[in-house]
Motif scaffolding. Structure first.
Motif, PDB file in Angstrom:
ATOM      1  N   PHE A 112       0.791  -1.178   0.200  1.00 31.89           N
ATOM      2  CA  PHE A 112       0.022  -0.036   0.080  1.00 31.89           C
ATOM      3  C   PHE A 112       0.913   1.343  -0.051  1.00 31.89           C
ATOM      4  O   PHE A 112       0.431   2.260  -0.726  1.00 31.89           O
ATOM      5  CB  PHE A 112      -0.999   0.058   1.231  1.00 31.89           C
ATOM      6  N   PRO A 113       2.003   1.363   0.788  1.00 28.17           N
ATOM      7  CA  PRO A 113       2.750   2.696   0.783  1.00 28.17           C
ATOM      8  C   PRO A 113       3.287   2.807  -0.579  1.00 28.17           C
ATOM      9  O   PRO A 113       3.032   4.200  -1.091  1.00 28.17           O
ATOM     10  CB  PRO A 113       3.985   2.430   1.559  1.00 28.17           C
ATOM     11  N   ALA A 114       3.642   2.026  -1.463  1.00 35.42           N
ATOM     12  CA  ALA A 114       4.215   2.048  -2.779  1.00 35.42           C
ATOM     13  C   ALA A 114       2.938   2.692  -3.606  1.00 35.42           C
ATOM     14  O   ALA A 114       3.188   3.469  -4.628  1.00 35.42           O
ATOM     15  CB  ALA A 114       4.633   0.902  -3.293  1.00 35.42           C
ATOM     16  N   ALA A 115       1.829   2.004  -3.496  1.00 38.49           N
ATOM     17  CA  ALA A 115       0.630   2.499  -4.303  1.00 38.49           C
ATOM     18  C   ALA A 115       0.374   3.683  -3.970  1.00 38.49           C
ATOM     19  O   ALA A 115      -0.217   4.500  -4.815  1.00 38.49           O
ATOM     20  CB  ALA A 115      -0.409   1.420  -4.006  1.00 38.49           C
ATOM     21  N   LEU A 116       0.161   4.103  -2.704  1.00 42.27           N
ATOM     22  CA  LEU A 116      -0.165   5.526  -2.269  1.00 42.27           C
ATOM     23  C   LEU A 116       0.679   6.508  -2.815  1.00 42.27           C
ATOM     24  O   LEU A 116       0.438   7.579  -3.225  1.00 42.27           O
ATOM     25  CB  LEU A 116      -0.453   5.556  -0.799  1.00 42.27           C
ATOM     26  N   ASN A 117       1.999   6.160  -2.718  1.00 46.39           N
ATOM     27  CA  ASN A 117       3.001   7.237  -3.237  1.00 46.39           C
ATOM     28  C   ASN A 117       2.743   7.486  -4.881  1.00 46.39           C
ATOM     29  O   ASN A 117       2.850   8.512  -5.493  1.00 46.39           O
ATOM     30  CB  ASN A 117       4.568   6.846  -2.881  1.00 46.39           C
ATOM     31  N   GLY A 118       2.679   6.055  -5.351  1.00 46.78           N
ATOM     32  CA  GLY A 118       2.072   6.314  -6.815  1.00 46.78           C
ATOM     33  C   GLY A 118       0.793   7.453  -6.957  1.00 46.78           C
ATOM     34  O   GLY A 118       0.851   8.283  -8.132  1.00 46.78           O
ATOM     35  N   LEU A 119      -0.239   6.828  -6.384  1.00 47.11           N
ATOM     36  CA  LEU A 119      -1.377   7.699  -6.783  1.00 47.11           C
ATOM     37  C   LEU A 119      -0.996   9.308  -6.167  1.00 47.11           C
ATOM     38  O   LEU A 119      -1.720  10.252  -7.036  1.00 47.11           O
ATOM     39  CB  LEU A 119      -2.467   6.997  -5.584  1.00 47.11           C
ATOM     40  N   PHE A 120      -0.493   9.594  -5.182  1.00 45.19           N
ATOM     41  CA  PHE A 120      -0.174  11.064  -4.901  1.00 45.19           C
ATOM     42  C   PHE A 120       0.616  11.449  -6.020  1.00 45.19           C
ATOM     43  O   PHE A 120       0.353  12.829  -6.597  1.00 45.19           O
ATOM     44  CB  PHE A 120       0.562  11.240  -3.608  1.00 45.19           C
ATOM     45  N   ALA A 121       1.562  10.892  -6.758  1.00 43.37           N
ATOM     46  CA  ALA A 121       2.344  11.325  -7.878  1.00 43.37           C
ATOM     47  C   ALA A 121       1.345  11.664  -9.016  1.00 43.37           C
ATOM     48  O   ALA A 121       1.529  12.691  -9.672  1.00 43.37           O
ATOM     49  CB  ALA A 121       3.418  10.499  -8.096  1.00 43.37           C
ATOM     50  N   ALA A 122       0.424  10.577  -9.425  1.00 42.55           N
ATOM     51  CA  ALA A 122      -0.484  10.822 -10.402  1.00 42.55           C
ATOM     52  C   ALA A 122      -1.324  12.125 -10.293  1.00 42.55           C
ATOM     53  O   ALA A 122      -1.635  12.901 -11.200  1.00 42.55           O
ATOM     54  CB  ALA A 122      -1.266   9.671 -10.399  1.00 42.55           C
ATOM     55  N   LYS A 123      -1.820  12.207  -8.961  1.00 40.75           N
ATOM     56  CA  LYS A 123      -2.632  13.216  -8.611  1.00 40.75           C
ATOM     57  C   LYS A 123      -1.894  14.683  -9.072  1.00 40.75           C
ATOM     58  O   LYS A 123      -2.630  15.567  -9.572  1.00 40.75           O
ATOM     59  CB  LYS A 123      -2.928  13.229  -7.193  1.00 40.75           C
ATOM     60  N   GLU A 124      -0.425  14.715  -8.802  1.00 39.18           N
ATOM     61  CA  GLU A 124       0.001  15.933  -9.118  1.00 39.18           C
ATOM     62  C   GLU A 124       0.352  16.082 -10.411  1.00 39.18           C
ATOM     63  O   GLU A 124       0.233  17.262 -11.077  1.00 39.18           O
ATOM     64  CB  GLU A 124       1.669  15.771  -8.274  1.00 39.18           C
ATOM     65  N   VAL A 125       0.810  14.955 -11.169  1.00 39.55           N
ATOM     66  CA  VAL A 125       0.718  15.095 -12.617  1.00 39.55           C
ATOM     67  C   VAL A 125      -0.577  15.389 -13.087  1.00 39.55           C
ATOM     68  O   VAL A 125      -0.480  16.321 -14.116  1.00 39.55           O
ATOM     69  CB  VAL A 125       1.170  13.854 -13.087  1.00 39.55           C
ATOM     70  N   PHE A 126      -1.857  14.841 -12.875  1.00 39.40           N
ATOM     71  CA  PHE A 126      -2.999  15.201 -13.442  1.00 39.40           C
ATOM     72  C   PHE A 126      -3.323  16.626 -13.192  1.00 39.40           C
ATOM     73  O   PHE A 126      -3.719  17.383 -14.041  1.00 39.40           O
ATOM     74  CB  PHE A 126      -4.090  14.354 -12.930  1.00 39.40           C
ATOM     75  N   ALA A 127      -3.005  17.221 -11.950  1.00 36.60           N
ATOM     76  CA  ALA A 127      -3.545  18.560 -11.630  1.00 36.60           C
ATOM     77  C   ALA A 127      -2.597  19.465 -12.548  1.00 36.60           C
ATOM     78  O   ALA A 127      -3.060  20.614 -13.222  1.00 36.60           O
ATOM     79  CB  ALA A 127      -3.138  18.979 -10.434  1.00 36.60           C
ATOM     80  N   ALA A 128      -1.134  19.264 -12.682  1.00 37.66           N
ATOM     81  CA  ALA A 128      -0.380  19.986 -13.452  1.00 37.66           C
ATOM     82  C   ALA A 128      -0.858  20.175 -15.035  1.00 37.66           C
ATOM     83  O   ALA A 128      -0.776  21.041 -15.638  1.00 37.66           O
ATOM     84  CB  ALA A 128       1.206  19.497 -13.427  1.00 37.66           C
ATOM     85  N   HIS A 129      -1.293  18.893 -15.589  1.00 36.27           N
ATOM     86  CA  HIS A 129      -1.761  18.632 -16.694  1.00 36.27           C
ATOM     87  C   HIS A 129      -3.081  19.358 -17.088  1.00 36.27           C
ATOM     88  O   HIS A 129      -3.184  20.224 -18.256  1.00 36.27           O
ATOM     89  CB  HIS A 129      -2.100  17.040 -16.997  1.00 36.27           C
ATOM     90  N   ASP A 130      -4.098  19.515 -16.057  1.00 36.11           N
ATOM     91  CA  ASP A 130      -5.243  20.137 -16.222  1.00 36.11           C
ATOM     92  C   ASP A 130      -4.641  21.800 -16.216  1.00 36.11           C
ATOM     93  O   ASP A 130      -5.425  22.447 -16.718  1.00 36.11           O
ATOM     94  CB  ASP A 130      -5.889  20.003 -14.871  1.00 36.11           C
ATOM     95  N   ALA A 131      -3.850  22.357 -15.355  1.00 31.71           N
ATOM     96  CA  ALA A 131      -3.396  23.512 -15.254  1.00 31.71           C
ATOM     97  C   ALA A 131      -2.702  24.064 -16.628  1.00 31.71           C
ATOM     98  O   ALA A 131      -3.065  25.344 -17.152  1.00 31.71           O
ATOM     99  CB  ALA A 131      -2.328  23.729 -14.312  1.00 31.71           C
ATOM    100  N   LYS A 132      -2.130  23.315 -17.381  1.00 34.58           N
ATOM    101  CA  LYS A 132      -1.545  23.534 -18.711  1.00 34.58           C
ATOM    102  C   LYS A 132      -2.878  23.669 -19.713  1.00 34.58           C
ATOM    103  O   LYS A 132      -2.619  24.506 -20.439  1.00 34.58           O
ATOM    104  CB  LYS A 132      -0.449  22.437 -19.166  1.00 34.58           C
ATOM    105  N   ALA A 133      -3.767  22.915 -19.397  1.00 36.99           N
ATOM    106  CA  ALA A 133      -4.916  22.942 -20.502  1.00 36.99           C
ATOM    107  C   ALA A 133      -5.845  23.950 -20.379  1.00 36.99           C
ATOM    108  O   ALA A 133      -6.537  24.616 -21.201  1.00 36.99           O
ATOM    109  CB  ALA A 133      -5.768  21.618 -20.270  1.00 36.99           C
ATOM    110  N   VAL A 134      -5.683  24.733 -19.134  1.00 39.20           N
ATOM    111  CA  VAL A 134      -6.583  25.745 -18.975  1.00 39.20           C
ATOM    112  C   VAL A 134      -6.051  27.205 -19.643  1.00 39.20           C
ATOM    113  O   VAL A 134      -5.107  27.593 -19.157  1.00 39.20           O
ATOM    114  CB  VAL A 134      -6.979  26.319 -17.519  1.00 39.20           C
ATOM    115  N   PRO A 135      -6.847  27.781 -20.579  1.00 39.46           N
ATOM    116  CA  PRO A 135      -6.233  28.981 -21.154  1.00 39.46           C
ATOM    117  C   PRO A 135      -6.102  30.034 -20.178  1.00 39.46           C
ATOM    118  O   PRO A 135      -7.071  30.171 -19.325  1.00 39.46           O
ATOM    119  CB  PRO A 135      -7.026  29.356 -22.092  1.00 39.46           C
ATOM    120  N   SER A 136      -5.088  30.835 -20.163  1.00 42.17           N
ATOM    121  CA  SER A 136      -4.802  32.029 -19.245  1.00 42.17           C
ATOM    122  C   SER A 136      -5.385  33.065 -19.839  1.00 42.17           C
ATOM    123  O   SER A 136      -5.730  33.331 -20.881  1.00 42.17           O
ATOM    124  CB  SER A 136      -3.447  32.265 -18.935  1.00 42.17           C
ATOM    125  N   SER A 137      -6.060  34.134 -18.930  1.00 49.50           N
ATOM    126  CA  SER A 137      -6.590  35.141 -19.489  1.00 49.50           C
ATOM    127  C   SER A 137      -5.756  36.245 -19.866  1.00 49.50           C
ATOM    128  O   SER A 137      -5.067  36.543 -19.374  1.00 49.50           O
ATOM    129  CB  SER A 137      -8.082  35.589 -18.575  1.00 49.50           C
TER     130      SER A 137
END
Length: 137
Positions: A112-137
């Motif tokens: 579980f610790p390895a899976a949790l670390n992986g999930l938290f890394a994925a969460k960060e990557v997904f958030a960064a990916h979303d931030a790049k996709a949002v056009p700035s005003s």
């Protein structure tokens, strides 16, 4: 692509092409970050994993990224590399749900610790990916 088909192309050139296709700017940043401390190691990263292994026939890039994300998750202590390969997985067609399922599968084999670390890394990557996709005003 077989070795015979790419014999005229150097391992380095083949690796750079594969790295760009798979990791995009994330991979280039990793290579650039090695320039001042270990430029030879940067070249090895381009030539061996990307120029030799990723370009072998037998598995597609999507399959190779599934294996890589699983392995890096199982290691449990490779977050920077895991984040690069989560992004690469998205680049080669993995869905977020598939990446999450890979992490959850690793709980069975790596704990579980390895899976949790992986999930938290994925969460960060997904958030960064979303931030790049949002056009700035």
């Amino acid at each position: 692509m077989t070795h015979a088909q790419t014999q005229a192309e150097s391992r380095f050139d083949r690796g750079q092409r594969a790295l760009s296709r798979i990791d995009g700017s994330a991979g280039e940043k990793v290579i650039a970050s090695l320039a001042d401390i270990a430029p030879d190691f940067a070249r090895y990263v381009i030539e061996f994993p990307f120029g030799d292994i990723y370009c072998r026939p037998g598995l597609g890039l999507r399959d190779r990224e599934i294996a890589t994300v699983a392995a890096l998750t199982a290691l449990g202590n490779a977050a920077p590399q895991l984040k690069v390969h989560i992004e690469a997985g998205l680049n080669v067609g993995l869905s977020r749900d598939e990446i999450v399922e890979i992490m959850m599968q690793m709980a069975v084999y790596a704990g579980f610790p390895a899976a949790l670390n992986g999930l938290f890394a994925a969460k960060e990557v997904f958030a960064a990916h979303d931030a790049k996709a949002v056009p700035s005003s």
